[in-house]
Design a protein around this motif. Structure first.
Motif, PDB file in Angstrom:
ATOM      1  N   THR A  37       9.954   9.250  10.913  1.00 51.65           N
ATOM      2  CA  THR A  37       9.490   9.920  12.139  1.00 51.65           C
ATOM      3  C   THR A  37       8.229  10.722  11.867  1.00 51.65           C
ATOM      4  OG1 THR A  37      11.767  10.079  12.944  1.00 51.65           O
ATOM      5  CG2 THR A  37      10.145  11.552  13.934  1.00 51.65           C
ATOM      6  N   ALA A  38       8.184  11.448  10.740  1.00 53.31           N
ATOM      7  CA  ALA A  38       7.013  12.263  10.408  1.00 53.31           C
ATOM      8  C   ALA A  38       5.792  11.386  10.165  1.00 53.31           C
ATOM      9  CB  ALA A  38       7.319  13.109   9.172  1.00 53.31           C
ATOM     10  N   ALA A  39       5.980  10.197   9.568  1.00 53.57           N
ATOM     11  CA  ALA A  39       4.844   9.308   9.293  1.00 53.57           C
ATOM     12  C   ALA A  39       4.232   8.752  10.575  1.00 53.57           C
ATOM     13  CB  ALA A  39       5.302   8.171   8.376  1.00 53.57           C
ATOM     14  N   LYS A  40       5.013   8.683  11.654  1.00 49.66           N
ATOM     15  CA  LYS A  40       4.507   8.143  12.922  1.00 49.66           C
ATOM     16  C   LYS A  40       3.817   9.198  13.780  1.00 49.66           C
ATOM     17  CE  LYS A  40       8.159   4.641  13.102  1.00 49.66           C
ATOM     18  NZ  LYS A  40       9.362   4.170  13.827  1.00 49.66           N
ATOM     19  N   ILE A  41       3.955  10.459  13.405  1.00 53.00           N
ATOM     20  CA  ILE A  41       3.361  11.544  14.210  1.00 53.00           C
ATOM     21  C   ILE A  41       1.848  11.531  14.025  1.00 53.00           C
ATOM     22  CG2 ILE A  41       3.222  14.035  14.501  1.00 53.00           C
ATOM     23  CD1 ILE A  41       6.128  14.214  13.621  1.00 53.00           C
ATOM     24  N   LYS A  42       1.133  11.639  15.125  1.00 50.05           N
ATOM     25  CA  LYS A  42      -0.327  11.686  15.076  1.00 50.05           C
ATOM     26  C   LYS A  42      -0.798  13.140  15.111  1.00 50.05           C
ATOM     27  CE  LYS A  42      -0.861   7.220  17.389  1.00 50.05           C
ATOM     28  NZ  LYS A  42      -1.448   6.483  18.535  1.00 50.05           N
ATOM     29  N   ILE A  59       3.447   9.491   4.207  1.00 48.84           N
ATOM     30  CA  ILE A  59       3.326   8.089   3.781  1.00 48.84           C
ATOM     31  C   ILE A  59       3.894   7.897   2.379  1.00 48.84           C
ATOM     32  CG2 ILE A  59       1.670   6.263   3.257  1.00 48.84           C
ATOM     33  CD1 ILE A  59      -0.115   7.435   5.482  1.00 48.84           C
ATOM     34  N   THR A  60       3.613   8.842   1.500  1.00 43.87           N
ATOM     35  CA  THR A  60       4.088   8.737   0.112  1.00 43.87           C
ATOM     36  C   THR A  60       5.611   8.788   0.032  1.00 43.87           C
ATOM     37  OG1 THR A  60       2.064   9.821  -0.668  1.00 43.87           O
ATOM     38  CG2 THR A  60       3.925   9.750  -2.184  1.00 43.87           C
ATOM     39  N   LEU A  61       6.224   9.656   0.849  1.00 41.47           N
ATOM     40  CA  LEU A  61       7.678   9.819   0.807  1.00 41.47           C
ATOM     41  C   LEU A  61       8.419   8.582   1.316  1.00 41.47           C
ATOM     42  CD1 LEU A  61       8.152  13.512   1.996  1.00 41.47           C
ATOM     43  CD2 LEU A  61       8.460  12.595  -0.309  1.00 41.47           C
ATOM     44  N   GLN A  62       7.726   7.696   2.078  1.00 44.60           N
ATOM     45  CA  GLN A  62       8.400   6.518   2.601  1.00 44.60           C
ATOM     46  C   GLN A  62       8.850   5.565   1.480  1.00 44.60           C
ATOM     47  OE1 GLN A  62       5.393   5.315   5.618  1.00 44.60           O
ATOM     48  NE2 GLN A  62       7.085   5.400   7.086  1.00 44.60           N
ATOM     49  N   SER A  63       8.135   5.565   0.366  1.00 45.79           N
ATOM     50  CA  SER A  63       8.489   4.673  -0.748  1.00 45.79           C
ATOM     51  C   SER A  63       9.108   5.435  -1.931  1.00 45.79           C
ATOM     52  CB  SER A  63       7.238   3.929  -1.235  1.00 45.79           C
ATOM     53  OG  SER A  63       6.228   4.848  -1.647  1.00 45.79           O
ATOM     54  N   ALA A  64       9.363   6.719  -1.724  1.00 45.22           N
ATOM     55  CA  ALA A  64       9.912   7.522  -2.818  1.00 45.22           C
ATOM     56  C   ALA A  64      11.439   7.443  -2.852  1.00 45.22           C
ATOM     57  CB  ALA A  64       9.468   8.977  -2.667  1.00 45.22           C
ATOM     58  N   ILE A  91       6.618  19.965   9.409  1.00 47.12           N
ATOM     59  CA  ILE A  91       6.021  18.904  10.229  1.00 47.12           C
ATOM     60  C   ILE A  91       6.946  18.567  11.396  1.00 47.12           C
ATOM     61  CG2 ILE A  91       5.368  16.463  10.249  1.00 47.12           C
ATOM     62  CD1 ILE A  91       4.433  16.818   7.353  1.00 47.12           C
ATOM     63  N   LEU A  92       8.227  18.403  11.093  1.00 44.72           N
ATOM     64  CA  LEU A  92       9.172  18.006  12.139  1.00 44.72           C
ATOM     65  C   LEU A  92       9.349  19.109  13.171  1.00 44.72           C
ATOM     66  CD1 LEU A  92      11.879  16.293   9.884  1.00 44.72           C
ATOM     67  CD2 LEU A  92      10.247  15.162  11.415  1.00 44.72           C
ATOM     68  N   ARG A  93       9.400  20.347  12.738  1.00 40.89           N
ATOM     69  CA  ARG A  93       9.600  21.438  13.689  1.00 40.89           C
ATOM     70  C   ARG A  93       8.360  21.691  14.535  1.00 40.89           C
ATOM     71  NH1 ARG A  93       9.789  25.801  11.087  1.00 40.89           N
ATOM     72  NH2 ARG A  93       9.812  25.111   8.907  1.00 40.89           N
ATOM     73  N   THR A  94       7.196  21.354  14.000  1.00 40.51           N
ATOM     74  CA  THR A  94       5.945  21.669  14.700  1.00 40.51           C
ATOM     75  C   THR A  94       5.448  20.506  15.548  1.00 40.51           C
ATOM     76  OG1 THR A  94       5.340  23.128  12.879  1.00 40.51           O
ATOM     77  CG2 THR A  94       3.577  22.480  14.388  1.00 40.51           C
ATOM     78  N   HIS A  95       5.542  19.282  15.030  1.00 35.48           N
ATOM     79  CA  HIS A  95       4.873  18.142  15.675  1.00 35.48           C
ATOM     80  C   HIS A  95       5.839  17.111  16.264  1.00 35.48           C
ATOM     81  CE1 HIS A  95       1.061  19.544  14.005  1.00 35.48           C
ATOM     82  NE2 HIS A  95       1.662  19.642  12.804  1.00 35.48           N
ATOM     83  N   ALA A  96       7.122  17.141  15.898  1.00 34.25           N
ATOM     84  CA  ALA A  96       8.028  16.122  16.440  1.00 34.25           C
ATOM     85  C   ALA A  96       8.249  16.333  17.927  1.00 34.25           C
ATOM     86  CB  ALA A  96       9.353  16.161  15.682  1.00 34.25           C
ATOM     87  N   ASP A  97       8.328  15.197  18.676  1.00 35.79           N
ATOM     88  CA  ASP A  97       8.544  15.327  20.119  1.00 35.79           C
ATOM     89  C   ASP A  97      10.032  15.518  20.422  1.00 35.79           C
ATOM     90  OD1 ASP A  97       9.658  12.836  19.712  1.00 35.79           O
ATOM     91  OD2 ASP A  97       7.901  11.748  20.451  1.00 35.79           O
TER      92      ASP A  97
END
Length: 240
Positions: free
Chosen positions: A16-21, A32-37, A51-57
């Motif tokens: 979800t965080a990687a899709k946030i603009k 992006i890095t955490l997606q493959s970690a 990020i999630l608390r500030t930018h997630a819809d």
């Protein structure tokens, strides 16, 4: 750094965080890095939570806080590094040294068995010789006592011409002979015990062999002749 295993709920939050603009360059790179970690650190969790608390819809209903993101997660431990391949030359050298060591152990074991067999045979001969010597001493005491009795009886019979006196004279001579033989036996036994004690002391010091002859190199079993098994790990360390 302490890291935690990325669970399915964490993967969903990272996706979800990687899709946030509109994220900063550092935040976007982290997402992006955490997606493959496979694991995530506390600092990365804190950034992801922000990020999630500030930018997630509003459509995102997953965990946002750090303690929520860590739900059902476990500490992550790095897998151990693969074992280092050994040098083929070192492996061959170790096998050769092991074969030589086994051969020396076998030769030492066979030598000890041969020595024990020889020692048992020598002890049997010594015991047989001792039995013969004791039997000879017993026969000698009996023969001497009877001979002394006969001499005393003969002197009493023909000098005093009395049978009773002859028997008394024979008994006296027999007793004197028996006492004399006993004293000689005690003196001889004392000397033999003293000689045996001296021989044992000399044997312990390696001056003579256990059976009377001069000590040979085979008889002197000492610490210097004992095989010391050096650990192969130390040999390997030297070879490395």
């Amino acid at each position: 750094k302490m890291k935690f295993v990325i669970t399915d709920s964490l993967k969903h939050a990272i996706s979800t965080a990687a899709k946030i603009k509109g994220l900063s360059g550092q935040e976007a790179t982290l997402a992006i890095t955490l997606q493959s970690a496979e694991a995530i650190s506390l600092s990365e969790l804190s950034t992801l939570s922000q990020i999630l608390r500030t930018h997630a819809d509003a459509s995102y209903q997953g965990p946002k806080w750090v303690h929520e993101l860590l739900n059902k997660s476990e500490p992550y431990f790095e897998p151990p590094p693969p074992p280092k391949e050994k040098d083929p030359k070192l492996v061959a050298r170790l096998k050769k040294l092991q074969a030589e060591l086994d051969n020396r152990k076998y030769m030492k074991m066979v030598k000890d068995v041969s020595f024990l067999k020889q020692r048992e045979a020598d002890l049997d001969r010594v015991e047989l010789r001792s039995m013969k010597s004791q039997a000879s001493i017993g026969y000698n005491i009996i023969f001497t006592t009877l001979t002394a009795f006969a001499v005393g009886w003969f002197i009493g019979k023909y000098k005093f011409e009395d049978g009773t006196v002859a028997i008394i004279m024979g008994a006296i001579f027999a007793i004197l002979a028996l006492v004399g033989e006993t004293l000689l036996f005690v003196i001889s036994g004392t000397r033999r015990d003293k000689d045996m004690h001296q021989r044992e002391v000399q044997t312990e010091r390696g001056l003579i062999s256990p059976f009377g002859s001069a000590a040979t190199p085979q008889d002197k079993i000492s610490i210097e002749q004992t095989l010391t098994d050096a650990p192969l790990s130390s040999i390997a360390a030297k070879e490395d």
